[in-house]
Design an enzyme around this catalytic site. Structure first.
Site, PDB file in Angstrom:
ATOM      1  N   LYS A 178      -3.855  54.908 -31.487  1.00  0.00           N
ATOM      2  CA  LYS A 178      -2.466  54.482 -31.685  1.00  0.00           C
ATOM      3  C   LYS A 178      -2.366  52.999 -31.303  1.00  0.00           C
ATOM      4  O   LYS A 178      -2.156  52.650 -30.153  1.00  0.00           O
ATOM      5  CB  LYS A 178      -1.498  55.284 -30.811  1.00  0.00           C
ATOM      6  CG  LYS A 178      -0.049  54.954 -31.146  1.00  0.00           C
ATOM      7  CD  LYS A 178       0.895  54.979 -29.959  1.00  0.00           C
ATOM      8  CE  LYS A 178       0.775  53.860 -29.002  1.00  0.00           C
ATOM      9  NZ  LYS A 178       1.125  52.512 -29.511  1.00  0.00           N
ATOM     10  N   GLU A 252      -7.568  51.083 -18.193  1.00  0.00           N
ATOM     11  CA  GLU A 252      -7.848  49.655 -17.991  1.00  0.00           C
ATOM     12  C   GLU A 252      -6.493  48.972 -17.891  1.00  0.00           C
ATOM     13  O   GLU A 252      -5.776  48.863 -18.890  1.00  0.00           O
ATOM     14  CB  GLU A 252      -8.636  49.095 -19.186  1.00  0.00           C
ATOM     15  CG  GLU A 252     -10.014  49.690 -19.352  1.00  0.00           C
ATOM     16  CD  GLU A 252     -10.992  49.179 -18.322  1.00  0.00           C
ATOM     17  OE1 GLU A 252     -10.687  48.170 -17.646  1.00  0.00           O
ATOM     18  OE2 GLU A 252     -12.067  49.780 -18.165  1.00  0.00           O
ATOM     19  N   CYS A 286      -5.820  40.156 -19.441  1.00  0.00           N
ATOM     20  CA  CYS A 286      -5.785  40.933 -18.196  1.00  0.00           C
ATOM     21  C   CYS A 286      -6.669  40.299 -17.132  1.00  0.00           C
ATOM     22  O   CYS A 286      -6.368  40.386 -15.947  1.00  0.00           O
ATOM     23  CB  CYS A 286      -6.250  42.354 -18.483  1.00  0.00           C
ATOM     24  SG  CYS A 286      -7.852  42.426 -19.299  1.00  0.00           S
ATOM     25  N   GLU A 386       1.892  40.211 -12.390  1.00  0.00           N
ATOM     26  CA  GLU A 386       1.217  39.734 -13.597  1.00  0.00           C
ATOM     27  C   GLU A 386       2.263  39.106 -14.525  1.00  0.00           C
ATOM     28  O   GLU A 386       3.185  39.771 -14.971  1.00  0.00           O
ATOM     29  CB  GLU A 386       0.543  40.927 -14.276  1.00  0.00           C
ATOM     30  CG  GLU A 386      -0.365  40.527 -15.411  1.00  0.00           C
ATOM     31  CD  GLU A 386      -1.030  41.727 -16.072  1.00  0.00           C
ATOM     32  OE1 GLU A 386      -0.340  42.719 -16.352  1.00  0.00           O
ATOM     33  OE2 GLU A 386      -2.252  41.656 -16.326  1.00  0.00           O
TER      34      GLU A 386
HETATM   35  P1  NAD Z   1       1.894  48.313 -22.397  1.00  0.00           P
HETATM   36  O1  NAD Z   1       1.451  49.162 -21.268  1.00  0.00           O
HETATM   37  O2  NAD Z   1       3.335  48.076 -22.568  1.00  0.00           O
HETATM   38  O3  NAD Z   1       1.401  48.939 -23.786  1.00  0.00           O
HETATM   39  C1  NAD Z   1       0.037  49.195 -24.054  1.00  0.00           C
HETATM   40  C2  NAD Z   1      -0.061  50.263 -25.117  1.00  0.00           C
HETATM   41  O4  NAD Z   1       0.399  51.500 -24.583  1.00  0.00           O
HETATM   42  C3  NAD Z   1       0.780  50.038 -26.357  1.00  0.00           C
HETATM   43  O5  NAD Z   1       0.088  50.557 -27.468  1.00  0.00           O
HETATM   44  C4  NAD Z   1       2.034  50.852 -26.069  1.00  0.00           C
HETATM   45  O6  NAD Z   1       2.710  51.234 -27.250  1.00  0.00           O
HETATM   46  C5  NAD Z   1       1.466  52.035 -25.345  1.00  0.00           C
HETATM   47  N1  NAD Z   1       2.303  52.701 -24.353  1.00  0.00           N
HETATM   48  C6  NAD Z   1       3.169  52.140 -23.474  1.00  0.00           C
HETATM   49  N2  NAD Z   1       3.689  53.086 -22.664  1.00  0.00           N
HETATM   50  C7  NAD Z   1       3.116  54.263 -23.022  1.00  0.00           C
HETATM   51  C8  NAD Z   1       3.220  55.610 -22.542  1.00  0.00           C
HETATM   52  N3  NAD Z   1       4.014  55.943 -21.525  1.00  0.00           N
HETATM   53  N4  NAD Z   1       2.475  56.556 -23.138  1.00  0.00           N
HETATM   54  C9  NAD Z   1       1.647  56.244 -24.151  1.00  0.00           C
HETATM   55  N5  NAD Z   1       1.509  54.997 -24.655  1.00  0.00           N
HETATM   56  C10 NAD Z   1       2.236  54.020 -24.089  1.00  0.00           C
HETATM   57  O7  NAD Z   1       1.085  46.966 -22.263  1.00  0.00           O
HETATM   58  P2  NAD Z   1       1.136  45.667 -23.208  1.00  0.00           P
HETATM   59  O8  NAD Z   1       2.305  44.849 -22.831  1.00  0.00           O
HETATM   60  O9  NAD Z   1       0.968  46.056 -24.631  1.00  0.00           O
HETATM   61  O10 NAD Z   1      -0.238  44.937 -22.787  1.00  0.00           O
HETATM   62  C11 NAD Z   1      -0.360  44.076 -21.741  1.00  0.00           C
HETATM   63  C12 NAD Z   1      -0.952  44.775 -20.531  1.00  0.00           C
HETATM   64  O11 NAD Z   1      -2.255  45.264 -20.843  1.00  0.00           O
HETATM   65  C13 NAD Z   1      -1.155  43.844 -19.360  1.00  0.00           C
HETATM   66  O12 NAD Z   1      -0.754  44.476 -18.176  1.00  0.00           O
HETATM   67  C14 NAD Z   1      -2.661  43.607 -19.348  1.00  0.00           C
HETATM   68  O13 NAD Z   1      -3.178  43.226 -18.104  1.00  0.00           O
HETATM   69  C15 NAD Z   1      -3.180  44.913 -19.796  1.00  0.00           C
HETATM   70  N6  NAD Z   1      -4.544  44.786 -20.325  1.00  0.00           N
HETATM   71  C16 NAD Z   1      -5.580  45.290 -19.586  1.00  0.00           C
HETATM   72  C17 NAD Z   1      -6.884  45.159 -20.042  1.00  0.00           C
HETATM   73  C18 NAD Z   1      -8.031  45.725 -19.273  1.00  0.00           C
HETATM   74  O14 NAD Z   1      -9.104  45.899 -19.857  1.00  0.00           O
HETATM   75  N7  NAD Z   1      -7.894  46.030 -17.986  1.00  0.00           N
HETATM   76  C19 NAD Z   1      -7.135  44.519 -21.255  1.00  0.00           C
HETATM   77  C20 NAD Z   1      -6.058  44.007 -21.987  1.00  0.00           C
HETATM   78  C21 NAD Z   1      -4.764  44.164 -21.504  1.00  0.00           C
END
Ligand code: NAD
Length: 480
Positions: A178, A252, A286, A386
């Site tokens: 997704k 992650e 991240c 962050e």
């Molecule tokens: P987000 O958590 O808002 O969304 C990430 C994904 O999860 C999206 O596809 C979103 O639609 C989905 N999602 C959100 N809530 C959900 C839920 N309750 N159940 C199922 N799916 C859900 O994050 P974002 O704003 O898209 O991305 C940025 C974040 O990602 C930052 O915190 C960044 O640090 C982190 N990140 C971590 C890594 C890593 O490898 N550790 C890599 C890249 C980004």
């Protein structure tokens, strides 16, 4: 060429969406719609999980030998290698990463992951015989974990899909991906390549949708394992659901990594390194090194050098190859970063470069001014939370002991770096910071080794044999 799409990749083919709702993909640079794609619903997810379930329970993929699966994934890798330029452009168009970064990392790094996983899979102990303590040998098998739900974020979309898709495929799992609604375009190209490579029907299914539909996928009884990359807040919710259902889960999550600049560091080389380590992907990374730790005696020098470096970076159109910092992915992200810039000033930090408002020469697009804060205390919210944009905080330390204490004084533990003229003392610092990955005078991930977070930065590891093992269940077979 139009980037519009009207179907989802389900059960090996292009499926008509259950609903007519569309996602408008808006360029963060022009603020204009560049494509429309269908928005997934729970009904689309149900169809995707049903296809993945059928392919896992009855299809050929889990029953092939590892060598047979490796052959198909190798074909996919070869096709991917030929389309990386196109992939880089698609990603920059949809989410605004500078093309320089997309050509360096957004497209090539996923391909490097595929190749690294292929090498690991060739040497992986899929089935081994161990001498048993009771006298007879024991067969230990690694079997596919089942149907995987993969949920990536928008910031490095192909990178975070591939870290889940490839180990899932090599292990014999089937998968429902997704993608985030901000980055729905790159998975279409990927799906075409998977189809061309001969991945059997139902093995990979892709439905782009928002959070609620993502939550439906996580809780779906047809899913055996969830692999998530995204915010810590969402990670907690997903872990709670998986805990209740005893689903396998890997997370992650976010970071607030510290770059420790030791007094013997070559300052010019350090600044060149931090351009990438702190500001890659316009700061939307991240692993970004957003806390810069400098000794009190060297503090002014580090602040000046960083201010000059950041002020000299080219901000603008992501598709201009000279651009180093592009727009934020969305207006809400631009607003979020601006809120933090205002908050830092309220907290008493000093803006040495940047501040709120549009960067010079730009009047539209979701841009922020790359900003450096000095006089930051590690307890301030700009040092603890962050921000996910090009905003750096320079924090003073008394001695190396104090620097390590400050680096560790964070809820996060994803990454870190140390910059020094003495590699040995750099390694010593690396051993003492509680983070899943660490760089000495660099921050470049190596896909041969595990990647992931301590503390609130996640659970589990991606990449390396460890990252492949997350997609397997262990079975021991005893014999007389
Ligand atoms: P987000 O958590 O808002 O969304 C990430 C994904 O999860 C999206 O596809 C979103 O639609 C989905 N999602 C959100 N809530 C959900 C839920 N309750 N159940 C199922 N799916 C859900 O994050 P974002 O704003 O898209 O991305 C940025 C974040 O990602 C930052 O915190 C960044 O640090 C982190 N990140 C971590 C890594 C890593 O490898 N550790 C890599 C890249 C980004």
């Amino acid at each position: 060429m139009s980037l519009d799409r009207n179907a989802f990749f389900i059960d090996g083919d292009w499926a008509t969406p259950a609903d007519a709702d569309l996602i408008e993909v808006v360029s963060p640079h022009t603020e204009e719609v560049v494509a429309t794609v269908p928005e997934g619903t729970t009904a689309d997810i149900d169809a995707a999980v049903a296809a993945a379930r059928r392919a896992f329970d009855h299809g050929p993929w889990p029953r092939l030998s590892p060598e047979e699966r490796i052959e198909v994934v190798q074909a996919f890798s070869n096709l991917y290698a030929g389309r990386m330029g196109e992939m880089a452009e698609i990603i920059s168009t949809e989410m605004g990463a500078p093309l320089s970064f997309s050509n360096l990392a957004q497209a090539p790094a996923p391909w490097m992951q595929i190749e690294a996983f292929l090498g690991i899979a060739r040497a992986f102990p899929w089935e081994e015989s161990r001498p048993g303590v009771l006298g007879s040998p024991v067969v230990v098998r690694r079997e596919p974990v089942g149907v995987v739900a993969a949920i990536p974020p928008w910031n490095v979309p192909q990178f975070t899909i591939m870290s889940k898709l490839v180990p899932a495929l090599l292990s014999g799992c089937t998968i429902v991906i997704k993608p985030a609604p901000e980055t729905p375009l790159d998975p279409y190209l990927m799906a075409e390549l998977l189809q061309e490579a001969g991945v059997p029907e139902g093995v990979v299914n892709i439905v782009t949708a928002g959070r609620e539909v993502g939550a439906h996928l996580v809780a779906h009884p047809g899913v055996d394992k969830v692999a998530f990359t995204g915010s810590t807040a969402a990670g907690r919710k997903i872990a709670a659901v998986c805990g209740e259902q005893l689903k396998r889960v890997s997370l992650e999550l976010g970071g607030k990594s510290a770059a420790i600049v030791l007094d013997d560091a070559d300052l010019a080389a350090t600044m060149e390194g931090l351009k990438f380590a702190s500001l890659m992907n316009s700061g939307q990374a991240c692993v970004a090194q957003t806390r810069i730790l400098a000794s009190r005696s060297n503090y002014a020098n580090v602040v000046d050098a960083l201010a000059e470096t950041v002020a000299g970076m080219q901000v603008g159109d992501p598709l201009d190859p000279a651009t180093e910092i592009g727009p934020m992915v969305a207006q809400r992200q631009q607003e979020r970063v601006e809120k933090y810039i205002a908050l830092g000033q309220e907290e008493g930090a000093r803006v040495v470069v940047g501040g709120n408002g549009m960067p010079d020469g730009l009047s539209s697009g979701w841009y922020v001014r790359p900003t450096v804060f000095a006089d930051v205390d590690n307890g301030m919210r700009i040092a603890q939370e962050e921000i996910f944009g090009p905003v750096l905080s320079v924090i003073p330390y008394d001695d190396v002991e104090d620097a390590i204490r400050i680096a560790n004084d964070s809820d996060y533990g994803l990454a870190g770096t140390v910059w020094t003229g003495d590699a040995e003392s750099g390694l010593e610092v690396a051993r003492r910071v509680r983070a899943g990955t660490y760089g000495v005078n660099t921050y470049t991930m190596d896909f041969a080794a595990p990647f992931g977070g301590y503390k609130s930065s996640g659970i589990g590891r991606e990449f390396g044999p460890e990252g492949l093992a997350h997609y397997t269940e262990l079975k021991s077979i005893y014999q007389p």
